[in-house]
Design an enzyme around this catalytic site. Structure first.
Site, mmCIF file in Angstrom:
data_model
loop_
_atom_site.group_PDB
_atom_site.id
_atom_site.type_symbol
_atom_site.label_atom_id
_atom_site.label_comp_id
_atom_site.label_asym_id
_atom_site.label_seq_id
_atom_site.Cartn_x
_atom_site.Cartn_y
_atom_site.Cartn_z
ATOM 1 N N GLU A 186 -5.067 5.450 11.949
ATOM 2 C CA GLU A 186 -3.615 6.190 10.613
ATOM 3 C C GLU A 186 -4.300 6.169 8.971
ATOM 4 O O GLU A 186 -5.051 5.191 8.854
ATOM 5 C CB GLU A 186 -2.170 5.079 10.398
ATOM 6 C CG GLU A 186 -1.628 5.375 9.630
ATOM 7 C CD GLU A 186 -0.271 3.767 9.344
ATOM 8 O OE1 GLU A 186 0.091 4.060 8.363
ATOM 9 O OE2 GLU A 186 0.299 3.576 10.013
ATOM 10 N N GLU A 194 -5.047 -2.838 8.916
ATOM 11 C CA GLU A 194 -4.610 -2.779 9.609
ATOM 12 C C GLU A 194 -5.765 -2.879 11.054
ATOM 13 O O GLU A 194 -5.609 -1.672 11.065
ATOM 14 C CB GLU A 194 -3.369 -2.364 9.856
ATOM 15 C CG GLU A 194 -2.066 -2.940 9.161
ATOM 16 C CD GLU A 194 -1.197 -2.024 10.017
ATOM 17 O OE1 GLU A 194 -0.021 -2.244 10.302
ATOM 18 O OE2 GLU A 194 0.029 -1.753 8.374
ATOM 19 N N HIS A 221 -3.852 -6.515 2.483
ATOM 20 C CA HIS A 221 -3.252 -7.375 3.695
ATOM 21 C C HIS A 221 -3.372 -8.333 3.112
ATOM 22 O O HIS A 221 -2.533 -9.215 4.155
ATOM 23 C CB HIS A 221 -2.417 -6.729 4.945
ATOM 24 C CG HIS A 221 -0.960 -5.105 4.662
ATOM 25 N ND1 HIS A 221 -0.624 -4.538 5.881
ATOM 26 C CD2 HIS A 221 -0.862 -4.616 3.257
ATOM 27 C CE1 HIS A 221 -0.256 -3.525 5.368
ATOM 28 N NE2 HIS A 221 -0.048 -3.606 3.460
ATOM 29 N N ASP A 241 0.677 8.694 7.265
ATOM 30 C CA ASP A 241 1.746 7.849 6.140
ATOM 31 C C ASP A 241 1.693 8.360 5.026
ATOM 32 O O ASP A 241 2.671 9.044 4.227
ATOM 33 C CB ASP A 241 1.059 6.085 6.377
ATOM 34 C CG ASP A 241 2.260 5.176 5.952
ATOM 35 O OD1 ASP A 241 3.284 5.486 5.224
ATOM 36 O OD2 ASP A 241 1.617 4.377 5.412
ATOM 37 N N LYS A 256 5.883 0.673 14.315
ATOM 38 C CA LYS A 256 5.224 -0.658 13.770
ATOM 39 C C LYS A 256 6.319 -1.318 13.795
ATOM 40 O O LYS A 256 6.658 -1.022 12.165
ATOM 41 C CB LYS A 256 4.369 -0.015 12.986
ATOM 42 C CG LYS A 256 2.862 -0.519 12.284
ATOM 43 C CD LYS A 256 2.072 0.571 11.611
ATOM 44 C CE LYS A 256 0.762 0.164 10.890
ATOM 45 N NZ LYS A 256 1.023 1.357 9.932
ATOM 46 N N HIS A 273 8.142 -0.514 9.374
ATOM 47 C CA HIS A 273 8.577 -1.516 8.617
ATOM 48 C C HIS A 273 7.430 -1.359 7.629
ATOM 49 O O HIS A 273 6.662 -0.803 6.611
ATOM 50 C CB HIS A 273 8.070 -3.235 8.609
ATOM 51 C CG HIS A 273 6.080 -3.017 8.885
ATOM 52 N ND1 HIS A 273 5.997 -4.853 9.422
ATOM 53 C CD2 HIS A 273 5.121 -2.095 9.705
ATOM 54 C CE1 HIS A 273 4.552 -4.862 9.425
ATOM 55 N NE2 HIS A 273 4.407 -3.242 9.621
ATOM 56 N N ASP A 298 -4.638 1.348 11.168
ATOM 57 C CA ASP A 298 -4.038 2.167 10.166
ATOM 58 C C ASP A 298 -5.534 1.681 9.257
ATOM 59 O O ASP A 298 -5.589 0.458 8.454
ATOM 60 C CB ASP A 298 -3.475 1.383 9.788
ATOM 61 C CG ASP A 298 -2.436 1.684 8.487
ATOM 62 O OD1 ASP A 298 -2.957 3.301 8.038
ATOM 63 O OD2 ASP A 298 -1.415 1.381 7.905
ATOM 64 N N SER A 332 0.925 -1.339 0.259
ATOM 65 C CA SER A 332 0.112 0.328 -0.160
ATOM 66 C C SER A 332 0.988 1.010 -0.047
ATOM 67 O O SER A 332 1.826 1.646 1.273
ATOM 68 C CB SER A 332 -0.823 0.095 1.084
ATOM 69 O OG SER A 332 -1.603 0.889 1.008
ATOM 70 N N GLU A 335 1.491 -8.864 7.039
ATOM 71 C CA GLU A 335 2.021 -8.459 8.222
ATOM 72 C C GLU A 335 2.125 -9.466 9.892
ATOM 73 O O GLU A 335 2.626 -8.852 10.628
ATOM 74 C CB GLU A 335 1.990 -7.308 8.302
ATOM 75 C CG GLU A 335 2.317 -6.067 6.982
ATOM 76 C CD GLU A 335 1.742 -4.957 7.327
ATOM 77 O OE1 GLU A 335 1.427 -4.543 8.221
ATOM 78 O OE2 GLU A 335 2.776 -4.105 6.210
ATOM 79 N N LYS A 349 8.872 5.833 7.223
ATOM 80 C CA LYS A 349 9.909 4.595 6.456
ATOM 81 C C LYS A 349 10.528 4.975 6.076
ATOM 82 O O LYS A 349 10.672 5.682 4.738
ATOM 83 C CB LYS A 349 8.424 3.964 5.623
ATOM 84 C CG LYS A 349 7.082 3.504 6.325
ATOM 85 C CD LYS A 349 6.222 3.315 5.576
ATOM 86 C CE LYS A 349 4.884 2.727 6.136
ATOM 87 N NZ LYS A 349 3.773 2.648 5.162
#
Length: 417
Positions: free
Chosen positions: A283, A163, A154, A309, A385, A362, A241, A41, A204, A334
């Site tokens: 997020e 998430e 994911h 993000d 995270k 990550h 998230d 993503s 993840e 990131k």
């Protein structure tokens, strides 16, 4: 002066089984290597990931072109540079590329070299990697934002939110934080089994049960927290998230169901979830260009951590715009979104200066490289995270933080949130 003698790159594979770049940098007979992660993503404004699209042997996903560039041009340009001058090394890499989003060489090539240089510098100094960043004393351990249920890009279930995470807010040490998460995860696994769902995991490491609505997932998590003997919103908090970039069409959002609704209605639904499930962090609640929606949402959620993000993509220019617009109060960091260690540290430094929480993160395509664990401690970032307590590429970061806690001994303290 410790001068670089050569840089060597090779194609390795990430946690999703896709090719990625590993760079190894040498000073005489000493070397360190680092592996570049890859996201699923991704934000439009992220630094560019270069792949060999014409190479059908690897379905257009190989990275031999950036590797060739490292082995020839980058190795030649960095030869005889001081390994301890990270800013100079990164400046050379940025100048070699010459584009805003690192499209010529690719951020995957540049970052692998940049991280390897930082590691080797620490190795030559004979200090732990975390001591080679911004903070020189009073190190603190970050709280884990641990992914326990996967949705969105994911996973293959029907969950809109990408998430569902937990944060052990009452933990007094990092090892205690992991223990609390471990208990909740195991109780969640039991509950999912009782429902007749698979306990297989997503990219993840979080569970990916075939649940189709956000509230069902949240109720399940609250039940697991209670079953573990903890209080939701006090001992352990739920964090989300949303990855709203994946859920936008014509300035409307399908976050809460498959139906697209306005920003105002989306905010009302968020506020209901926050109150009902005591959610402490959200997020990417809206799209990367929807600044007004972010500002409106933040004004109504002052006690909630609102994390940018895709909005910020670890980019100083975009962070400054967000700060002026009062769009968020936290930033996800990131490394491969910006492409060098130096630029990443500049963003962290500014974010902390303006009072933002910094959360080291990550990517969904990660590796055994534990660089971000040291980065979190070395910059006093208050959260990390890095997925769930499953899949070794996720757990490796937690294990590294346990080792750092042990090295710090009696000086080991948790950060503030």
């Amino acid at each position: 002066m410790s001068k670089i003698t050569k840089v060597v790159a090779r194609q390795v594979f990430d946690s999703r089984g896709n090719p990625t770049v590993e760079a190894e940098i040498f000073v005489k007979n000493l070397s360190s290597s680092s592996i570049c992660p890859s996201g699923a993503s991704t934000g439009t404004y992220e630094a560019f990931e270069k792949r060999d699209k014409a190479n059908k042997k690897y379905l257009g996903k190989s990275v031999f072109i950036p590797i060739k560039y490292i082995n020839s041009v980058i190795s030649k340009k960095l030869k005889n540079q001081n390994i301890h001058n990270q800013e100079r090394i990164d400046h050379i890499l940025i100048k070699l590329d010459g584009t805003k989003q690192k499209k010529k060489i690719g951020a995957n090539a540049i970052l692998a070299v940049s991280m390897a240089a930082k590691k080797l510098s620490a190795k030559i100094k004979k200090i732990p990697l975390y001591k080679n960043f911004l903070v020189k004393s009073n190190y603190k351990l970050p709280y884990p934002l641990m992914n326990i249920i996967n949705g969105g890009a994911h996973a293959n279930n029907g969950l809109r939110i990408q998430e569902f995470m937990i944060r052990p807010d009452r933990a007094k040490s990092f090892s205690e934080a992991i223990r609390m998460c471990f208990i909740v995860i195991n109780n969640l696994k039991k509950l999912i089994k009782q429902m007749g769902h698979s306990t297989s995991v997503g990219d993840e490491g979080g569970f990916a049960p075939m649940i189709n609505d956000n509230e069902s997932a949240l109720k399940l998590i609250v039940k697991a927290i209670n079953l573990s003997g903890f209080k939701n919103g006090k001992d352990i908090s739920i964090c989300l998230d949303v990855a709203a970039n994946e859920l936008i069409k014509n300035k409307k959002y399908s976050i809460h169901s498959k139906k697209f609704i306005s920003v105002d209605k989306s905010i009302k639904n968020y506020l209901k979830l926050i109150n009902k499930f005591k959610i402490k962090s959200i997020e990417d609640p809206f799209g990367e260009n929807d600044w007004n929606a972010w500002t409106k949402f933040l004004s109504k959620t002052r006690k909630v951590q609102i994390v940018g993000d895709d909005l910020f993509v670890t980019n100083l220019e975009r962070l400054k715009v967000g700060f002026l617009n009062v769009s968020a109060n936290s930033i996800l960091i990131k490394l491969n979104q910006i492409g060098t260690v130096t630029e990443t540290l500049e963003v962290i430094k500014f974010a902390q200066l303006i009072g933002y929480n910094t959360i080291i993160s990550h990517r969904s395509g990660d590796s055994e490289d534990t660089f971000i664990a040291d980065l979190a401690v070395g910059t006093n970032s208050n959260q990390i995270k890095t997925g769930s307590l499953a899949r070794s590429e996720r757990v490796s970061k937690y294990n590294q933080l346990i080792r750092i806690q042990e090295k710090l001994g009696t000086y080991s303290k948790m950060n503030t949130i």
